[in-house]
Design a protein around this motif. Structure first.
Motif, short mmCIF file in Angstrom:
data_model
loop_
_atom_site.label_atom_id
_atom_site.label_comp_id
_atom_site.label_asym_id
_atom_site.label_seq_id
_atom_site.Cartn_x
_atom_site.Cartn_y
_atom_site.Cartn_z
N UNK A 62 0.84 -1.20 0.00
CA UNK A 62 0.00 0.00 0.00
C UNK A 62 0.87 1.25 0.00
N UNK A 63 1.96 1.23 0.76
CA UNK A 63 2.88 2.37 0.80
C UNK A 63 3.47 2.60 -0.59
N UNK A 64 3.85 1.53 -1.28
CA UNK A 64 4.37 1.67 -2.65
C UNK A 64 3.33 2.30 -3.56
N UNK A 65 2.08 1.87 -3.42
CA UNK A 65 1.01 2.42 -4.26
C UNK A 65 0.80 3.91 -3.97
N UNK A 66 0.86 4.28 -2.72
CA UNK A 66 0.71 5.70 -2.36
C UNK A 66 1.87 6.51 -2.92
N UNK A 67 3.07 5.97 -2.83
CA UNK A 67 4.23 6.68 -3.39
C UNK A 67 4.13 6.81 -4.91
N UNK A 68 3.44 5.88 -5.55
CA UNK A 68 3.22 5.96 -6.99
C UNK A 68 2.07 6.91 -7.32
N UNK A 69 1.45 7.49 -6.28
CA UNK A 69 0.35 8.45 -6.39
C UNK A 69 -0.99 7.79 -6.69
N UNK A 70 -1.16 6.53 -6.30
CA UNK A 70 -2.48 5.90 -6.39
C UNK A 70 -3.38 6.58 -5.37
N UNK A 71 -4.64 6.73 -5.70
CA UNK A 71 -5.56 7.39 -4.78
C UNK A 71 -6.10 6.40 -3.75
#
Length: 106
Positions: free
Chosen positions: A80-89
């Motif tokens: 989830x942290x990786x997704x947030x860093x990729x700017x996933x909402x």
């Protein structure tokens, strides 16, 4: 104990200022609900800019990793942290988790 407290308040044995003693007859104040439509419009515009500037391939890849982790015993938070860093909402991450786990309906 909650029942006993309620009975004491209703009988006047227990004083609650503004509830069962020292009240006024004015009634509750009128509260006007704020209009957040302008704020919502600005937020949608900011979201569009973020989505246009991000690497869509990386977002897709990280969301797939979130889905794989959710369906296995692999730790989920790092994905989830990786997704947030990729700017996933938050909505995109939540949709991915709902696709794996479903939605609870009581």
């Amino acid at each position: 104990s909650a029942y006993e407290l309620q009975k004491a308040q209703e009988s006047g044995e227990s004083v609650v200022v503004g509830v069962n003693r020292f009240t006024d007859d004015a009634g509750p104040p009128d509260l006007v609900a704020p209009n957040f439509s302008e704020l919502a419009g600005r937020q949608r515009a900011r979201l569009s800019v973020v989505k246009a500037r991000r690497d869509a391939g990386r977002v897709t890849e990280t969301l797939r990793a979130v889905g794989r982790s959710a369906g296995s015993r692999e730790p989920l938070v790092p994905r989830i942290v990786e997704a947030v860093r990729a700017r996933a909402t938050l909505g995109e991450i939540s949709d991915t988790l709902r696709a794996v786990w479903g939605v609870y309906h009581p």
